[in-house]
Design an enzyme around this catalytic site. Structure first.
Site, PDB file in Angstrom:
ATOM      1  N   GLU A  60       0.840  -1.200   0.000  1.00 36.28           N
ATOM      2  CA  GLU A  60       0.000   0.000   0.000  1.00 36.28           C
ATOM      3  C   GLU A  60       0.878   1.253   0.000  1.00 36.28           C
ATOM      4  O   GLU A  60       2.018   1.231   0.454  1.00 36.28           O
ATOM      5  CB  GLU A  60      -0.913  -0.049   1.242  1.00 36.28           C
ATOM      6  CG  GLU A  60      -1.810   1.143   1.463  1.00 36.28           C
ATOM      7  CD  GLU A  60      -2.850   1.394   0.365  1.00 36.28           C
ATOM      8  OE1 GLU A  60      -2.451   1.507  -0.804  1.00 36.28           O
ATOM      9  OE2 GLU A  60      -4.039   1.509   0.697  1.00 36.28           O
ATOM     10  N   ASP A  61       0.315   2.341  -0.494  1.00 40.23           N
ATOM     11  CA  ASP A  61       1.073   3.603  -0.522  1.00 40.23           C
ATOM     12  C   ASP A  61       1.072   4.282   0.844  1.00 40.23           C
ATOM     13  O   ASP A  61       2.112   4.703   1.341  1.00 40.23           O
ATOM     14  CB  ASP A  61       0.540   4.564  -1.607  1.00 40.23           C
ATOM     15  CG  ASP A  61      -0.965   4.850  -1.498  1.00 40.23           C
ATOM     16  OD1 ASP A  61      -1.667   4.224  -0.673  1.00 40.23           O
ATOM     17  OD2 ASP A  61      -1.439   5.719  -2.258  1.00 40.23           O
ATOM     18  N   ASP A 106      -3.931   5.880   6.268  1.00 40.40           N
ATOM     19  CA  ASP A 106      -4.413   7.157   6.789  1.00 40.40           C
ATOM     20  C   ASP A 106      -5.432   6.847   7.892  1.00 40.40           C
ATOM     21  O   ASP A 106      -5.054   6.580   9.023  1.00 40.40           O
ATOM     22  CB  ASP A 106      -5.005   7.924   5.598  1.00 40.40           C
ATOM     23  CG  ASP A 106      -5.440   9.333   5.930  1.00 40.40           C
ATOM     24  OD1 ASP A 106      -4.748  10.001   6.697  1.00 40.40           O
ATOM     25  OD2 ASP A 106      -6.483   9.776   5.400  1.00 40.40           O
ATOM     26  N   PHE A 120      -0.783  16.357   4.151  1.00 39.56           N
ATOM     27  CA  PHE A 120      -1.174  15.745   2.884  1.00 39.56           C
ATOM     28  C   PHE A 120       0.051  15.673   1.990  1.00 39.56           C
ATOM     29  O   PHE A 120       0.726  16.669   1.755  1.00 39.56           O
ATOM     30  CB  PHE A 120      -2.301  16.516   2.194  1.00 39.56           C
ATOM     31  CG  PHE A 120      -2.930  15.689   1.110  1.00 39.56           C
ATOM     32  CD1 PHE A 120      -3.907  14.752   1.417  1.00 39.56           C
ATOM     33  CD2 PHE A 120      -2.500  15.800  -0.200  1.00 39.56           C
ATOM     34  CE1 PHE A 120      -4.452  13.939   0.427  1.00 39.56           C
ATOM     35  CE2 PHE A 120      -3.034  14.993  -1.202  1.00 39.56           C
ATOM     36  CZ  PHE A 120      -4.016  14.065  -0.885  1.00 39.56           C
ATOM     37  N   ARG A 151       1.511  11.959  -9.252  1.00 43.72           N
ATOM     38  CA  ARG A 151       1.921  10.581  -8.993  1.00 43.72           C
ATOM     39  C   ARG A 151       3.335  10.281  -9.487  1.00 43.72           C
ATOM     40  O   ARG A 151       4.013   9.409  -8.959  1.00 43.72           O
ATOM     41  CB  ARG A 151       0.958   9.591  -9.667  1.00 43.72           C
ATOM     42  CG  ARG A 151      -0.422   9.529  -9.029  1.00 43.72           C
ATOM     43  CD  ARG A 151      -1.140   8.269  -9.506  1.00 43.72           C
ATOM     44  NE  ARG A 151      -2.579   8.304  -9.276  1.00 43.72           N
ATOM     45  CZ  ARG A 151      -3.178   7.955  -8.130  1.00 43.72           C
ATOM     46  NH1 ARG A 151      -2.444   7.584  -7.107  1.00 43.72           N
ATOM     47  NH2 ARG A 151      -4.481   7.991  -8.023  1.00 43.72           N
TER      48      ARG A 151
HETATM   49  P1  IMP Z   1      -7.509   5.106   4.472  1.00 44.15           P
HETATM   50  O1  IMP Z   1      -6.352   4.564   5.251  1.00 44.15           O
HETATM   51  O2  IMP Z   1      -8.594   4.118   4.248  1.00 44.15           O
HETATM   52  O3  IMP Z   1      -7.999   6.397   5.038  1.00 44.15           O
HETATM   53  O4  IMP Z   1      -7.116   5.467   3.013  1.00 44.15           O
HETATM   54  C1  IMP Z   1      -5.882   5.485   2.538  1.00 44.15           C
HETATM   55  C2  IMP Z   1      -5.931   6.008   1.134  1.00 44.15           C
HETATM   56  O5  IMP Z   1      -6.229   7.410   1.114  1.00 44.15           O
HETATM   57  C3  IMP Z   1      -4.571   5.842   0.526  1.00 44.15           C
HETATM   58  O6  IMP Z   1      -4.448   4.618  -0.153  1.00 44.15           O
HETATM   59  C4  IMP Z   1      -4.484   7.047  -0.388  1.00 44.15           C
HETATM   60  O7  IMP Z   1      -5.012   6.716  -1.657  1.00 44.15           O
HETATM   61  C5  IMP Z   1      -5.357   8.093   0.253  1.00 44.15           C
HETATM   62  N1  IMP Z   1      -4.542   9.064   1.040  1.00 44.15           N
HETATM   63  C6  IMP Z   1      -4.530   9.213   2.377  1.00 44.15           C
HETATM   64  N2  IMP Z   1      -3.683  10.191   2.758  1.00 44.15           N
HETATM   65  C7  IMP Z   1      -3.129  10.668   1.614  1.00 44.15           C
HETATM   66  C8  IMP Z   1      -2.136  11.689   1.353  1.00 44.15           C
HETATM   67  O8  IMP Z   1      -1.577  12.370   2.233  1.00 44.15           O
HETATM   68  N3  IMP Z   1      -1.824  11.877   0.038  1.00 44.15           N
HETATM   69  C9  IMP Z   1      -2.394  11.159  -0.968  1.00 44.15           C
HETATM   70  N4  IMP Z   1      -3.298  10.187  -0.763  1.00 44.15           N
HETATM   71  C10 IMP Z   1      -3.678   9.950   0.520  1.00 44.15           C
HETATM   72 MG    MG Z   2      -4.416   4.327  -2.347  1.00 45.70          MG
END
Ligand code: IMP
Ligand code: MG
Length: 176
Positions: free
Chosen positions: A99-100, A103, A152, A165
């Site tokens: 995963e990237d 959050d 962010f 990206r």
């Molecule tokens: P969560 O953990 O379900 O809230 O979602 C994570 C996803 O939200 C990640 O896979 C990203 O695609 C997106 N995301 C969360 N924070 C950021 C950020 O700081 N920059 C870009 N994408 C983010």
């Molecule tokens: Mg993502």
């Protein structure tokens, strides 16, 4: 207008990222030696991390991708919509989700719960970035390369409305 317009400051350079990715690849190569390994990249954000990580793993493995979106609105993990799934029978593999960024934790919590129902031999999560201050559900990656505060960020696969990206580094977004 530069393609990096909107970048406030670089948080992790290409060199720093590659150093951590190299070490993660070495660790995975040691830990999964002799095991059937499937790396699943979560699209779109993980594509660059996934590509680099794959080049640092020195044991045989397979690659697949998934696309998933979590439903927000509740404090629980909720459900996840899988719009692209893997073809492999997960019960034959040790799986690592790539995963990237984590959050709120909703996406990965819901997705890993769904995947563990499919009986993988083991399931681990590696994330490039972790924003623990933002967590809304109880979820942590097994391997996290960088921990960041509530900012962010863009670059190295991460986007703002599908932009940035391609940047080779991770930067704080500053508005543009
Ligand atoms: P969560 O953990 O379900 O809230 O979602 C994570 C996803 O939200 C990640 O896979 C990203 O695609 C997106 N995301 C969360 N924070 C950021 C950020 O700081 N920059 C870009 N994408 C983010
Ligand atoms: Mg993502």
């Amino acid at each position: 207008m530069g393609y990096d317009m909107g970048v406030k400051r670089v948080l992790f350079s290409s060199e720093e990222i590659h150093d951590r990715v190299r070490r993660a690849g070495e660790m995975i190569s040691r830990e999964y030696q002799g095991k059937p390994l499937l790396l699943i990249g979560i699209l779109n954000g993980s594509f660059m991390f996934m590509a680099d990580l794959c080049r640092e793993i020195t044991i045989p493995f397979e690659v697949a991708f998934m696309k998933a979106k979590s439903y927000s609105g509740t404090q629980s993990a909720g459900s996840v919509e899988i719009s692209l799934d893997v073809a492999q029978d997960l019960s034959r593999y040790h799986v690592i989700l790539v995963e990237d960024i984590i959050d709120t934790g909703r996406t990965l919590k819901a997705l890993s719960e769904r995947l563990s129902e499919r009986g993988a031999l083991s399931l681990k999560v590696i994330t490039l970035l972790d924003k623990p201050e933002r967590r809304l559900v109880d979820f942590n990656a097994d391997i996290s390369l960088f921990t960041i505060p509530d900012l962010f960020v863009v670059g190295y696969g991460l986007d703002l409305d599908e932009r940035y990206r391609g940047l080779p580094y991770v930067a704080e977004y500053g508005g543009a």
